[in-house]
Scaffold this motif. Structure first.
Motif, mmCIF file in Angstrom:
data_model
loop_
_atom_site.group_PDB
_atom_site.id
_atom_site.type_symbol
_atom_site.label_atom_id
_atom_site.label_comp_id
_atom_site.label_asym_id
_atom_site.label_seq_id
_atom_site.Cartn_x
_atom_site.Cartn_y
_atom_site.Cartn_z
ATOM 1 N N LYS A 35 -8.723 1.447 -1.103
ATOM 2 C CA LYS A 35 -8.678 1.551 -0.691
ATOM 3 C C LYS A 35 -9.306 -0.298 0.621
ATOM 4 O O LYS A 35 -10.625 -0.238 -0.172
ATOM 5 C CB LYS A 35 -9.626 2.487 0.186
ATOM 6 N N VAL A 36 -8.581 -0.303 1.517
ATOM 7 C CA VAL A 36 -9.198 -1.946 2.155
ATOM 8 C C VAL A 36 -8.595 -1.285 3.398
ATOM 9 O O VAL A 36 -7.745 -0.789 3.906
ATOM 10 C CB VAL A 36 -7.838 -3.098 1.604
ATOM 11 N N ARG A 37 -10.374 -1.657 4.330
ATOM 12 C CA ARG A 37 -10.366 -1.268 6.532
ATOM 13 C C ARG A 37 -10.787 -2.195 6.390
ATOM 14 O O ARG A 37 -11.671 -3.304 6.295
ATOM 15 C CB ARG A 37 -10.860 0.062 5.665
ATOM 16 N N PHE A 38 -9.764 -3.328 7.102
ATOM 17 C CA PHE A 38 -9.785 -4.164 8.189
ATOM 18 C C PHE A 38 -10.158 -4.182 9.766
ATOM 19 O O PHE A 38 -9.798 -3.004 10.146
ATOM 20 C CB PHE A 38 -8.538 -5.249 7.954
ATOM 21 N N TRP A 86 -9.758 -0.770 13.961
ATOM 22 C CA TRP A 86 -9.259 -0.868 12.638
ATOM 23 C C TRP A 86 -7.914 -0.720 11.751
ATOM 24 O O TRP A 86 -7.395 0.271 12.056
ATOM 25 C CB TRP A 86 -10.462 -0.588 11.572
ATOM 26 N N ILE A 87 -7.320 -0.717 10.837
ATOM 27 C CA ILE A 87 -6.741 -0.501 10.005
ATOM 28 C C ILE A 87 -7.165 -0.706 8.482
ATOM 29 O O ILE A 87 -7.095 -1.593 7.954
ATOM 30 C CB ILE A 87 -5.194 -1.388 10.629
ATOM 31 N N GLU A 88 -5.621 0.182 7.643
ATOM 32 C CA GLU A 88 -6.656 0.553 6.689
ATOM 33 C C GLU A 88 -5.108 1.127 5.867
ATOM 34 O O GLU A 88 -4.187 2.156 6.189
ATOM 35 C CB GLU A 88 -7.180 2.003 6.323
ATOM 36 N N ALA A 89 -5.500 -0.126 4.346
ATOM 37 C CA ALA A 89 -3.982 0.225 3.888
ATOM 38 C C ALA A 89 -4.740 1.162 1.879
ATOM 39 O O ALA A 89 -5.907 0.817 1.498
ATOM 40 C CB ALA A 89 -3.618 -0.767 3.001
ATOM 41 N N ASP A 90 -4.360 2.076 2.301
ATOM 42 C CA ASP A 90 -4.729 2.993 0.765
ATOM 43 C C ASP A 90 -3.605 2.623 -0.767
ATOM 44 O O ASP A 90 -1.995 2.959 -0.299
ATOM 45 C CB ASP A 90 -4.862 4.376 0.903
ATOM 46 N N PRO A 131 0.384 1.080 12.717
ATOM 47 C CA PRO A 131 0.234 0.526 12.028
ATOM 48 C C PRO A 131 1.434 0.664 10.536
ATOM 49 O O PRO A 131 0.979 -0.985 9.851
ATOM 50 C CB PRO A 131 -1.087 0.950 10.958
ATOM 51 N N LYS A 132 2.176 0.390 10.593
ATOM 52 C CA LYS A 132 2.854 0.008 9.433
ATOM 53 C C LYS A 132 3.526 -0.755 9.716
ATOM 54 O O LYS A 132 4.115 -1.936 8.538
ATOM 55 C CB LYS A 132 4.347 1.922 9.028
ATOM 56 N N LEU A 133 3.580 -1.183 10.567
ATOM 57 C CA LEU A 133 4.239 -2.276 11.239
ATOM 58 C C LEU A 133 3.510 -3.723 10.641
ATOM 59 O O LEU A 133 4.384 -4.751 10.223
ATOM 60 C CB LEU A 133 4.830 -2.909 12.553
ATOM 61 N N PRO A 191 0.681 -1.370 -0.101
ATOM 62 C CA PRO A 191 0.055 -0.012 -0.217
ATOM 63 C C PRO A 191 0.295 1.528 0.142
ATOM 64 O O PRO A 191 2.935 1.306 0.183
ATOM 65 C CB PRO A 191 -0.552 -0.067 1.020
ATOM 66 N N ASP A 192 0.323 2.330 -0.499
ATOM 67 C CA ASP A 192 0.988 3.716 -0.376
ATOM 68 C C ASP A 192 0.794 4.292 0.882
ATOM 69 O O ASP A 192 2.111 5.187 1.092
ATOM 70 C CB ASP A 192 0.283 4.757 -1.736
ATOM 71 N N ARG A 193 -0.176 4.075 1.143
ATOM 72 C CA ARG A 193 -0.368 5.173 2.673
ATOM 73 C C ARG A 193 -1.312 3.733 3.535
ATOM 74 O O ARG A 193 -1.909 3.160 3.035
ATOM 75 C CB ARG A 193 -1.541 5.789 2.096
ATOM 76 N N ILE A 194 -0.990 3.814 4.505
ATOM 77 C CA ILE A 194 -1.406 2.796 6.114
ATOM 78 C C ILE A 194 -2.293 3.971 7.117
ATOM 79 O O ILE A 194 -1.156 4.892 8.026
ATOM 80 C CB ILE A 194 -0.433 2.120 6.456
ATOM 81 N N ALA A 195 -3.532 3.627 7.966
ATOM 82 C CA ALA A 195 -3.668 4.213 8.678
ATOM 83 C C ALA A 195 -4.581 2.930 9.912
ATOM 84 O O ALA A 195 -4.511 2.665 9.172
ATOM 85 C CB ALA A 195 -4.256 4.807 8.081
ATOM 86 N N ALA A 196 -4.548 3.931 11.178
ATOM 87 C CA ALA A 196 -5.872 3.016 11.831
ATOM 88 C C ALA A 196 -6.142 3.715 13.236
ATOM 89 O O ALA A 196 -6.139 5.089 13.040
ATOM 90 C CB ALA A 196 -4.254 2.287 12.466
ATOM 91 N N SER A 197 -7.460 3.532 13.718
ATOM 92 C CA SER A 197 -8.477 3.642 14.595
ATOM 93 C C SER A 197 -7.613 4.446 15.754
ATOM 94 O O SER A 197 -7.298 5.323 16.361
ATOM 95 C CB SER A 197 -9.265 3.024 15.056
#
Length: 171
Positions: free
Chosen positions: A138-141, A66-70, A42-44, A28-34
């Protein structure tokens, strides 16, 4: 009936090609989390190492975290491997709660949002799941429930690995 065949033919061809295609890792190009526990951002969960992990820093099941990949470019994702816990090693399995039911919220190139429910086993190591989604941005788990949840454990994800068709398939 023939009209339906022509409408769904491209999806069927793409599914067949995805099924037989060689796979390549997709980052993914960007990673985020709640939220994140200190030193477990989250990058780990996307660093290709199964001895680092993301955790939200809340005890019990982590329900709703949640954790999300863009992805900058729409990306086909036929497979995903999720490694629950703090490590892929069996002797580390009891150190955290392990995601059991996870909802994947998938945003497509056209902005359409779909969901998939993934069920993970209570075991060590990566768990491959067919994903078969195409042209996603985008995918959010989202964690819905966890194995071994307790007041002194948080849910953890050691690794999320996306796979797409290899460029070698295009020769």
């Amino acid at each position: 009936m023939a009209v339906l065949g022509f409408v769904y033919l491209p999806d069927g061809v793409r599914a067949a090609l995805d099924h037989f295609a060689q796979r390549a890792p997709v980052a993914p190009d960007r990673i985020a989390a709640s939220r994140s526990y200190p030193d477990h951002e989250p990058k780990l969960a996307f660093d290709k190492r199964s001895n680092t992990w993301w955790g939200p820093g809340v005890s019990q099941s982590g329900q709703g975290e949640w954790i999300e990949a863009d992805f900058s470019e729409p990306t086909r994702l036929p497979d995903v491997i999720i490694t629950p816990g703090v490590s892929a090693k069996a002797d580390k399995i009891g150190e955290s709660a392990l995601p059991h039911h996870v909802t994947a919220t998938i945003t497509g190139r056209d902005g359409k949002v779909t969901t998939r429910r993934l069920t993970l086993d209570q075991g060590a190591g990566g768990q491959r799941r067919p994903f078969r989604v195409g042209e996603v941005t985008k995918v959010r788990f989202t964690v819905e429930s966890s194995h071994a949840a307790s007041a002194d454990k948080q849910v953890a994800l050691a690794e999320i690995e996306f796979f797409g068709p290899s460029n070698a398939n295009r020769s």
